[in-house]
Design an enzyme around this catalytic site. Structure first.
Site, mmCIF file in Angstrom:
data_model
loop_
_atom_site.group_PDB
_atom_site.id
_atom_site.type_symbol
_atom_site.label_atom_id
_atom_site.label_comp_id
_atom_site.label_asym_id
_atom_site.label_seq_id
_atom_site.Cartn_x
_atom_site.Cartn_y
_atom_site.Cartn_z
ATOM 1 C CB SER A 37 -0.866 0.056 1.264
ATOM 2 O OG SER A 37 -1.844 -0.913 1.240
ATOM 3 C CG HIS A 68 -3.844 -2.033 -3.118
ATOM 4 N ND1 HIS A 68 -4.908 -2.418 -2.346
ATOM 5 C CD2 HIS A 68 -2.889 -1.651 -2.266
ATOM 6 C CE1 HIS A 68 -4.599 -2.272 -1.075
ATOM 7 N NE2 HIS A 68 -3.374 -1.802 -0.998
ATOM 8 C CG HIS A 90 -5.033 -6.856 0.587
ATOM 9 N ND1 HIS A 90 -5.038 -6.081 -0.545
ATOM 10 C CD2 HIS A 90 -3.985 -6.459 1.328
ATOM 11 C CE1 HIS A 90 -4.021 -5.233 -0.495
ATOM 12 N NE2 HIS A 90 -3.359 -5.439 0.632
ATOM 13 C CE1 TYR A 92 -8.997 -5.192 1.301
ATOM 14 C CE2 TYR A 92 -7.358 -5.813 2.954
ATOM 15 C CZ TYR A 92 -7.760 -5.012 1.883
ATOM 16 O OH TYR A 92 -6.907 -4.054 1.408
ATOM 17 C CD GLU A 93 -8.269 -6.706 -2.772
ATOM 18 O OE1 GLU A 93 -8.518 -6.179 -3.858
ATOM 19 O OE2 GLU A 93 -7.115 -6.972 -2.380
ATOM 20 C CB ALA A 120 1.163 -0.177 4.929
ATOM 21 C CG MET A 218 -5.610 -5.958 7.170
ATOM 22 S SD MET A 218 -6.862 -4.781 6.601
ATOM 23 C CE MET A 218 -7.136 -3.832 8.110
ATOM 24 C CB SER A 219 -0.962 -7.782 2.906
ATOM 25 O OG SER A 219 0.167 -7.158 3.475
ATOM 26 C CG ASN A 242 -1.884 2.444 11.963
ATOM 27 O OD1 ASN A 242 -1.677 2.021 10.828
ATOM 28 N ND2 ASN A 242 -2.415 1.714 12.920
ATOM 29 C CG HIS A 254 -7.017 2.654 2.370
ATOM 30 N ND1 HIS A 254 -6.075 1.660 2.594
ATOM 31 C CD2 HIS A 254 -6.961 2.925 1.041
ATOM 32 C CE1 HIS A 254 -5.494 1.345 1.433
ATOM 33 N NE2 HIS A 254 -6.008 2.104 0.489
HETATM 34 N N1 HPA Z 1 -4.182 -2.885 11.414
HETATM 35 C C1 HPA Z 1 -4.221 -3.735 10.358
HETATM 36 N N2 HPA Z 1 -3.662 -3.453 9.198
HETATM 37 C C2 HPA Z 1 -3.000 -2.311 9.068
HETATM 38 C C3 HPA Z 1 -2.905 -1.384 10.115
HETATM 39 C C4 HPA Z 1 -3.524 -1.693 11.355
HETATM 40 O O1 HPA Z 1 -3.496 -0.919 12.345
HETATM 41 N N3 HPA Z 1 -2.178 -0.324 9.655
HETATM 42 C C5 HPA Z 1 -1.849 -0.616 8.362
HETATM 43 N N4 HPA Z 1 -2.344 -1.807 8.004
#
Ligand code: HPA
Length: 275
Positions: A37, A68, A90, A92-93, A120, A218-219, A242, A254
């Site tokens: 990302s 993406h 991902h 989740y897609e 990320a 998530m990847s 973050n 996002h």
């Molecule tokens: N959680 C899950 N996936 C992420 C996060 C998060 O805080 N930050 C970037 N991808």
């Protein structure tokens, strides 16, 4: 239950490898780089690129999420022939766990030896703040399964295989040395993969920290498992976007991820180029 309609076409990697050798005759990528990302800007550092849309490569994923894209870039970085996957799928897609499997296998067939994953992540540590590059030393897979559920494809690897040294210690030593040379304050840690697409609850983050996670995302884990199955060496680098839920009052989104990914991408780009 495994939804077999989501099981990737077993012959797609062979067909995609044929497209690669037709589009870039004689080109043998040594390293595959997955751009996560907000990190797709790395593609402009590739010399003499040949770019191929995923839609032209059998089995490669059709892109969807903002930030993406879906292109494979073949070319040279610091003299090394590389294949950059700009755009990943991902879990989740909704395309199952195996959406990246044919792409990784096609590049193995094309001659790749190493997979470098970037992504990320949220940090579970107050001493690892947004913008920091983190070398992944191991993972915890909390996705609902793995990409290798279903019949094994013996052409790529054995049914059962070890995940010891999944994140190659020798490559990691090289990354540590390079980060020091480049004055990059790189951290290291364990990556926990969660299905998403929602960010975690604060209680989930407390659980994950107790499980031993330093980063959450998530990847990546499906790609790493497929790569290890077919014998690619793996290294993985995260950019922290973050602090995870509960460690901060900032609202996660996002857009926030993309903004902070671009800050860390400067150091990440320097490191990947040197690597
Ligand atoms: N959680 C899950 N996936 C992420 C996060 C998060 O805080 N930050 C970037 N991808």
């Amino acid at each position: 239950m495994t939804d077999l309609s989501l099981t990737p076409d077993r012959d797609a990697p062979f067909e995609a490898a044929q497209v690669l050798s037709a589009r870039a005759p004689g080109f043998v990528p040594q390293m595959v780089i997955v751009l996560g990302s907000g990190l797709s800007g790395f593609a402009k550092h590739i010399e003499n690129p040949i770019s191929i849309d995923y839609v032209d490569l059998p089995g490669f994923p059709a892109p969807s999420v903002e930030g993406h894209i879906g292109k494979l870039h073949l070319g040279y970085v610091g003299g090394l022939p590389v294949a950059c996957l700009a755009g990943r799928k991902h879990y989740y897609e909704g395309r199952g766990m195996g959406a990246m499997t044919p792409a990784i296998r096609a590049l193995k067939l094309a001659g790749a030896k190493t997979l470098l994953v970037t992504n990320a992540t949220g940090s579970l540590r107050h001493d690892v703040l947004p913008g920091r590059v983190v070398m992944i030393t191991d993972h915890i897979n909390l996705l609902p399964g793995t990409p290798l559920i279903g019949p094994n494809d013996d052409r790529f690897g054995p049914r059962f295989f070890s995940m010891a040294n999944a994140y190659d210690q020798e490559l990691n030593q090289r990354l540590i040395a390079l980060a020091a040379t480049l004055n990059i304050n790189m951290a290291s840690g364990v990556y926990l993969a969660t299905p998403g697409p929602n960010f975690e609850t604060a209680a989930e983050i407390r659980m994950m920290a107790r499980m031993g996670a330093d980063l959450v995302g998530m990847s990546s884990v499906p790609e790493v498992i497929v790569a290890r199955h077919c014998g690619l060496r793996v290294a993985a680098l995260s950019v922290v976007t973050n602090l995870a839920e509960g460690l901060t009052t900032e609202e996660l989104s996002h857009e926030h991820t993309l903004k902070h990914a671009s800050v860390g991408a400067v150091d990440l780009t320097r490191l990947v180029k040197a690597f």
